[in-house]
Design an enzyme around this catalytic site. Structure first.
Site, PDB file in Angstrom:
ATOM      1  CG  ASN A  12      -1.717   1.242   1.402  1.00 34.88           C
ATOM      2  OD1 ASN A  12      -1.762   2.070   0.491  1.00 34.88           O
ATOM      3  ND2 ASN A  12      -2.355   1.381   2.548  1.00 34.88           N
ATOM      4  CD1 TRP A  13       3.377   0.796  -2.745  1.00 39.58           C
ATOM      5  CD2 TRP A  13       3.614   1.885  -4.681  1.00 39.58           C
ATOM      6  NE1 TRP A  13       4.048  -0.040  -3.611  1.00 39.58           N
ATOM      7  CE2 TRP A  13       4.202   0.604  -4.812  1.00 39.58           C
ATOM      8  CE3 TRP A  13       3.637   2.749  -5.793  1.00 39.58           C
ATOM      9  CZ2 TRP A  13       4.814   0.181  -5.988  1.00 39.58           C
ATOM     10  CZ3 TRP A  13       4.247   2.321  -6.965  1.00 39.58           C
ATOM     11  CH2 TRP A  13       4.827   1.052  -7.066  1.00 39.58           C
ATOM     12  CE  LYS A  14      -0.163   3.207   4.772  1.00 33.36           C
ATOM     13  NZ  LYS A  14      -0.030   3.298   6.215  1.00 33.36           N
ATOM     14  CG  HIS A  98      -5.744   1.971   5.278  1.00 31.73           C
ATOM     15  ND1 HIS A  98      -5.297   2.876   6.201  1.00 31.73           N
ATOM     16  CD2 HIS A  98      -4.741   1.080   5.105  1.00 31.73           C
ATOM     17  CE1 HIS A  98      -4.060   2.539   6.566  1.00 31.73           C
ATOM     18  NE2 HIS A  98      -3.697   1.450   5.915  1.00 31.73           N
ATOM     19  CD  GLU A 100      -2.866   5.466   6.735  1.00 29.68           C
ATOM     20  OE1 GLU A 100      -2.853   5.479   5.489  1.00 29.68           O
ATOM     21  OE2 GLU A 100      -1.969   4.935   7.426  1.00 29.68           O
ATOM     22  CD  GLU A 169      -3.312  -2.237   7.395  1.00 27.60           C
ATOM     23  OE1 GLU A 169      -2.292  -2.530   6.771  1.00 27.60           O
ATOM     24  OE2 GLU A 169      -3.887  -1.131   7.284  1.00 27.60           O
ATOM     25  N   GLY A 175       2.867   2.418  10.791  1.00 27.37           N
ATOM     26  CA  GLY A 175       3.837   3.496  10.609  1.00 27.37           C
ATOM     27  C   GLY A 175       4.546   3.902  11.881  1.00 27.37           C
ATOM     28  CB  SER A 215       5.593  -1.697  11.949  1.00 29.41           C
ATOM     29  OG  SER A 215       5.235  -0.341  12.166  1.00 29.41           O
ATOM     30  N   GLY A 236       2.991  -1.009   4.289  1.00 27.70           N
ATOM     31  CA  GLY A 236       3.081   0.418   3.994  1.00 27.70           C
ATOM     32  C   GLY A 236       4.521   0.806   3.716  1.00 27.70           C
ATOM     33  N   GLY A 237       5.185   1.370   4.721  1.00 30.65           N
ATOM     34  CA  GLY A 237       6.535   1.912   4.551  1.00 30.65           C
ATOM     35  C   GLY A 237       7.510   0.980   3.844  1.00 30.65           C
TER      36      GLY A 237
END
Ligand code: 13P
Length: 255
Positions: A12-14, A98, A100, A169, A175, A215, A236-237
Site C-alpha cells: 500500500n503505497w499510500k 483502511h 486512515e 491492521e 507506521g 510495521s 506500507g513503509g
C-alpha cells in the site's frame, strides 16, 4: 508443511511517489518478483500512477490494486473513482476501509460495506481493513471492535463473502515501528476466522485470506507469516523500497 491458503503480500503505497518514482519502484519490484508465483504479489500505487505501474507489470505475476473507490458506478461525485474505472486500468484488487480513510475521511462500516459490495459486483477483490486503536487495545476492547467492524463491513454478502480478503491492521502498529507480536496478531486472526465461520460456515472461513498490516518488514515477516492464521501482509513503509518489499515476499515463500 505449507498453508492451505496462498500467501498474499500487497504494497500500500499510500500518498507517496510521483509517476516517475512509481515507475522506478515498479521496475525494481518487477526485476525481483516478476516471476514469483508461490506468493500472490500486489502493488497499490496512487490513482495517478495506476496506468504507468500497470503498463510495467503487464505479463508478469504482479497484480495491480487501488487504495480506495466509490460505491456508485458513475455520477456527480466530485473527486471520486468507480470500480469500472479501476477495472479499466486493469486493477484486480482494491483496499477498502483502511484506518486512515476511517480516521481522516470519516468512513464508517456502513460506507465500507457499500464499497465492498460495489467492488465485488465490479469484479474487484476487496481487501477490507479492520483494526483497533491503542486506547481500544489498552481498555480490552480489541475483540469487540474487530467483531463489530467485520460483521458490519461484510454484512449481507451471502455467497460473496468468500471473495473478500481481510487485512488486520492494529492502528497503533501502523507506521509506528511497533509491530503486533506474532502471538498478538495470531490471536486476533484466529478470532476473525471464528467470526467468519459464524457468518459463512467453516469452508468459507478456511478459504478467506487474512493479511496482517502494521510495521511489517523483512526482519519480522518470517515469524508473522509462520502463524497459522496469518495469510499475508499489507505493507506500507516497507513497500516503498523494492528490496524490502521483495524481502517480505520472499519470507512468504514456502509458508
Ligand atoms: P506500515 O507498514 O507503514 O506500518 O503501514 C501499514 C499499512 O497501513 C498498510 O496498509
Amino acid at each position: 508443511m505449507s498453508k492451505k491458503r496462498k500467501i498474499i503480500i500487497a504494497g500500500n503505497w499510500k500518498m507517496n511517489k510521483s509517476i516517475h518514482e512509481a515507475e522506478e519502484l515498479t521496475k525494481g519490484i518487477k526485476q525481483l518478483l516478476g516471476e514469483t508465483s508461490e506468493v500472490d504479489v500486489v502493488v497499490c500505487p496512487t490513482f495517478t500512477a495506476l496506468k504507468s505501474v500497470g503498463d510495467i507489470i503487464t505479463n508478469t505475476n504482479i497484480k495491480l490494486g487501488a487504495q480506495n473507490m466509490h460505491w456508485e458506478a458513475e455520477g456527480a461525485y466530485t473527486g471520486e473513482i468507480s470500480s469500472s474505472m479501476l477495472r479499466d486500468l486493469y486493477c484486480h484488487y482494491v483496499i477498502l476501509g483502511h484506518s486512515e480513510r476511517r480516521t481522516y475521511f470519516g468512513e464508517t462500516d456502513e460506507v465500507v460495506n457499500k464499497k465492498v459490495k460495489a467492488a465485488i459486483a465490479g469484479n474487484l477483490i476487496p481487501i477490507v481493513c479492520v483494526g483497533e486503536s491503542l486506547e481500544q487495545r489498552e481498555s480490552d476492547q480489541t475483540k469487540a471492535i474487530i467483531k463489530d467492524q467485520i460483521e458490519k463491513s461484510l454484512a449481507g454478502l451471502g455467497e460473496d463473502l468468500k471473495k473478500v480478503i481481510i487485512a488486520y491492521e492494529p492502528i497503533w502498529a501502523i507506521g509506528t515501528g511497533l509491530t503486533a507480536s506474532p502471538e498478538q496478531a495470531q490471536d486476533v486472526h484466529a478470532y476473525i476466522r471464528g467470526i467468519l465461520e459464524e457468518m459463512g460456515g467453516t469452508d468459507v472461513a478456511q478459504a478467506i485470506r487474512i493479511q496482517y498490516g502494521g510495521s511489517m518488514k523483512p526482519t519480522n515477516a518470517d515469524e508473522l507469516l509462520s502463524q497459522p492464521d496469518i495469510d499475508g501482509g499489507l505493507i506500507g513503509g516497507a513497500a516503498l523500497d523494492a528490496n524490502s518489499f521483495a524481502g517480505i515476499v520472499n519470507a512468504g515463500i514456502e509458508k
